[in-house]
Design an enzyme around this catalytic site. Sequence first.
Site, PDB file in Angstrom:
ATOM      1  N   HIS A  29      12.569  -0.144 -11.378  1.00 28.48           N
ATOM      2  CA  HIS A  29      13.033  -0.840 -10.170  1.00 28.48           C
ATOM      3  C   HIS A  29      13.767   0.206  -9.336  1.00 28.48           C
ATOM      4  CE1 HIS A  29      13.999  -4.457  -7.946  1.00 28.48           C
ATOM      5  NE2 HIS A  29      15.133  -3.870  -7.655  1.00 28.48           N
ATOM      6  N   GLY A  61       9.136  -3.945 -11.084  1.00 26.87           N
ATOM      7  CA  GLY A  61       8.737  -5.332 -11.328  1.00 26.87           C
ATOM      8  C   GLY A  61       8.710  -6.154 -10.050  1.00 26.87           C
ATOM      9  N   GLU A 167      11.289  -6.565 -23.078  1.00 24.93           N
ATOM     10  CA  GLU A 167      12.635  -6.345 -22.548  1.00 24.93           C
ATOM     11  C   GLU A 167      13.431  -7.640 -22.328  1.00 24.93           C
ATOM     12  OE1 GLU A 167      10.676  -3.824 -22.408  1.00 24.93           O
ATOM     13  OE2 GLU A 167      12.067  -2.153 -22.546  1.00 24.93           O
ATOM     14  N   TYR A 169      12.392 -10.421 -20.697  1.00 23.21           N
ATOM     15  CA  TYR A 169      12.108 -11.199 -19.490  1.00 23.21           C
ATOM     16  C   TYR A 169      11.328 -12.479 -19.870  1.00 23.21           C
ATOM     17  CZ  TYR A 169      13.766  -7.224 -16.803  1.00 23.21           C
ATOM     18  OH  TYR A 169      14.560  -6.233 -16.274  1.00 23.21           O
ATOM     19  N   ALA A 257      20.284  -6.574 -25.886  1.00 20.00           N
ATOM     20  CA  ALA A 257      20.414  -6.043 -27.254  1.00 20.00           C
ATOM     21  C   ALA A 257      21.585  -5.062 -27.314  1.00 20.00           C
ATOM     22  CB  ALA A 257      19.127  -5.339 -27.666  1.00 20.00           C
ATOM     23  N   ASP A 408      29.000  34.130 -11.558  1.00 19.97           N
ATOM     24  CA  ASP A 408      29.906  33.333 -12.389  1.00 19.97           C
ATOM     25  C   ASP A 408      30.733  34.260 -13.265  1.00 19.97           C
ATOM     26  OD1 ASP A 408      29.925  30.039 -13.172  1.00 19.97           O
ATOM     27  OD2 ASP A 408      31.040  31.422 -14.470  1.00 19.97           O
ATOM     28  N   LYS A 426      24.569  14.479 -26.454  1.00 19.28           N
ATOM     29  CA  LYS A 426      24.368  15.142 -25.158  1.00 19.28           C
ATOM     30  C   LYS A 426      23.724  16.519 -25.339  1.00 19.28           C
ATOM     31  CE  LYS A 426      27.720  12.711 -22.379  1.00 19.28           C
ATOM     32  NZ  LYS A 426      28.834  12.756 -21.444  1.00 19.28           N
ATOM     33  N   VAL A 453      34.726  36.675  -9.109  1.00 21.63           N
ATOM     34  CA  VAL A 453      34.584  37.071  -7.704  1.00 21.63           C
ATOM     35  C   VAL A 453      35.922  37.020  -6.972  1.00 21.63           C
ATOM     36  CG1 VAL A 453      33.503  36.426  -5.513  1.00 21.63           C
ATOM     37  CG2 VAL A 453      32.182  36.344  -7.636  1.00 21.63           C
ATOM     38  N   ARG A 571      47.572   6.147 -20.403  1.00 24.65           N
ATOM     39  CA  ARG A 571      48.803   5.552 -19.866  1.00 24.65           C
ATOM     40  C   ARG A 571      48.533   4.200 -19.210  1.00 24.65           C
ATOM     41  NH1 ARG A 571      50.562  10.608 -16.323  1.00 24.65           N
ATOM     42  NH2 ARG A 571      48.475  10.079 -15.605  1.00 24.65           N
ATOM     43  N   LYS A 572      47.390   4.076 -18.594  1.00 27.65           N
ATOM     44  CA  LYS A 572      47.039   2.785 -17.951  1.00 27.65           C
ATOM     45  C   LYS A 572      47.006   1.689 -19.008  1.00 27.65           C
ATOM     46  CE  LYS A 572      43.085   4.322 -16.278  1.00 27.65           C
ATOM     47  NZ  LYS A 572      43.146   5.775 -16.211  1.00 27.65           N
TER      48      LYS A 572
END
Length: 681
Positions: A29, A61, A167, A169, A257, A408, A426, A453, A571-572
């Site tokens: 989609h 879809g 899925e 649907y 799921a 770099d 990852k 640099v 802290r939040k």
Amino acid sequence: MPQPLPLLLSPVTVGPLTLRNRVVMGSMHTGLDDRARHTDRLAAFYTERARHDVGLIVTGGCSPDVSGWLLPFGSMMATRRTADRHRAVTDAVHAEGGAIALQLLHAGRYGYSPLAAAPSSLKSPISPFRPRALTTAGVQRTVEHFVRAARLARRAGYDAVEIMGSEGYLLNQFLAARTNRRTDAWGGSADRRRHLPVEVVRRVVEAVGDDLAVVYRISLVDLVEDGQTWDDVLALAHELEQVGVHALGTGIGWHEARVPTILSQVPRAAWASLTARLRAHVDVPVMAANRINTPEVAERLLADGTADLVSMARPFLADPALVTKAAAGRSDEIMTCIACNQACLDATFANRTVSCLLNPRAGRETELVLLPVPETRRRAVAVVGAGPAGLATAVAAAERGLRVTLFDAADELGGQFRLAMRVPGKEEFAHALAAYDRQLQVRGVDVRLRTHVRPADVVGYDDVVVATGVVPRAVAFPGHDDPRVVSYAAVLAGDVVPGPRVAVIGAGGIGVDVSTFLVHEELPGDHGTSGPETVTHFLARWGVDETVSSPGGLAVRSAPAPARQVWLLQRKTSRIGAGLGRTSGWAHRMTLRDNGIEMIPGVSYDRFDDAGLHLTLPSGASRVLPVDHVVVCAGQESERSLYDALVAAGRTPYLVGGADVCAELDAERAIREGTELASRL
Ligand code: FAD
Ligand code: NAP
Ligand code: SF4
């Protein structure tokens, strides 16, 4: 030279349709499907993939009627006028030698719409709307609407229709006892629950099957309680064959799921064994799908008999030229999807147009254009910083023909992204960096690593782009300078190996990643780091019954013991992990919980000493965490020293990525900004 990928690139016949190769771009989609005013952008999106040799493109879809809308006024094929508008899309794909299928998707109780209809009036956990139960006559009308949509697809110039049956649907909802509580002819026993999908396929084949290929996407494992068993799946496949389906696509898991099916922590082709089991029992071509992201994996699945075609969706957002590059033996230039979901599925669920973290041109083909620069205007550009922002700027600027030098200070490309790839799940971020490395070479960028640099180093350049990124933010409580209080960068880079008890300060994306790293990473003496997880371990950890003998294919989860005891702090007072990605955050939070990580919001940090980390809790009580190390993941600050020095020297450098704004920075923004800047240079 032997033809690379001989099976993947060989033609295949699906019903009345012959495809130039076995690569399918799976349905996505895009957010461009729903509005007539976006038709040109949608055509440009598909054209770019067709031009690069995709065998069959499947659209997002498209509902057969209003009750099947994914979203209010979402994409629907119900009138001749709509069909004629779709001609712009199908003609564009055909002009590039491609083929395109319209996916017919009735959302059922997943419809984000007050008009949603389903087998029974049961609200799904992922939609706020309770659907109405279709009447018996309503089910019959739904069949007619599928047939009408298929006929209109033929009028619109499509080569095939894919009937979405997985899925979770509507058709999948009819199949499962979980969602089908009907007592009429469309519910009750398993064979009556199969009645609707089989009837839809029978009638669609009857109506258009001589002209269009009819593909049904079958759910191989639902991964929800009271879902189908393998016997149910096979019985459906056989009945679909009997009514003339031309091919079976495959789907894994319902959207509700709680097992990740395509996230980055899912091993590549983790679900292929189910596809192979299905193929052994049917005669029609079968398509493998889900977490297949390279042409080499796809070729292997054809070679070992798993499937006849391979569907990849997100990989074509990351690199529309995947097939062309692979066919030319240039697979090392492919930008491989890293399964982050950030700019694609997360965007869809936020009602935004899809794009890609690694390819911001996806979905914006007509807007973000990298025009070639005339020979006489090929300026010399210095890009300082080879994190995502600098890499994207350098590659895109060089693609336009500018003379680019990329600097770099580090001895490898990647900036913060290089740390990300140390996090379990990852690992594939490394492929993106390898592809950038190759693209820099191919485009002739002069790369100078180990070069910190200063303004004098960029005097001879016409333009200077400062992409110097971010540095970890330090904390300032008593004891912060103790050597046992360390930054996430030191831990992920392997400079510090924390002890068995660790407090993590800061519960943003990096705090969550570092916590995951700490519970997976083996302690010293355990002989090194763990690599990507095997399929068997992954399925066991997430509680998947590979045989699918239990309804929905669910089993008891069995996780290995965590490598460390970890406390994750912020802290939040809000819920920890609330800001994680919409489609991935739940899996991260489950991983934290499964590994016994104690998450404590609302704390203040008092001091660190030999007793551990001293906190004040929201109640005002004190608590000491008896930790060996504290890892600080307290966000970042922009690294602007080069920029400030250049401005002081009278230059006007460009600023991009984290060096510009560090708040809410991620690689998606860094790469997008770099590409946009390069398009303007
Ligand atoms: P940086 O990545 O910081 O790169 C800046 C570069 O500039 C560095 O390589 C540095 O060495 C160089 N530099 C600085 N000064 C100089 C100088 N004077 N001379 C030469 N070179 C210099 N983002 C996501 O979108 N999704 C994720 O899943 C995700 N996961 C992450 C996980 C972890 C563990 C971490 C640490 C980060 C993660 N991120 C993620 C964030 C993402 O990596 C950063 O947002 C992104 O790297 C920022 O890009 P940038 O190019 O602006 O800066
Ligand atoms: P972040 O999301 O801003 O989180 C920083 C954390 O540090 C917050 O929990 C904050 O919470 C805390 N904090 C801030 N200042 C502090 C201070 N002075 N002392 C103690 N705590 C402090 O940043 P991040 O986790 O470093 O991530 C950086 C970027 O990378 C983010 O934009 C993120 O989206 C991206 N990223 C994305 C992913 C992903 O999977 N999509 C993964 C990793 C990173 P409190 O202020 O409440 O304590
Ligand atoms: Fe793949 Fe991430 Fe791009 Fe989506 S945003 S296509 S998951 S790399």
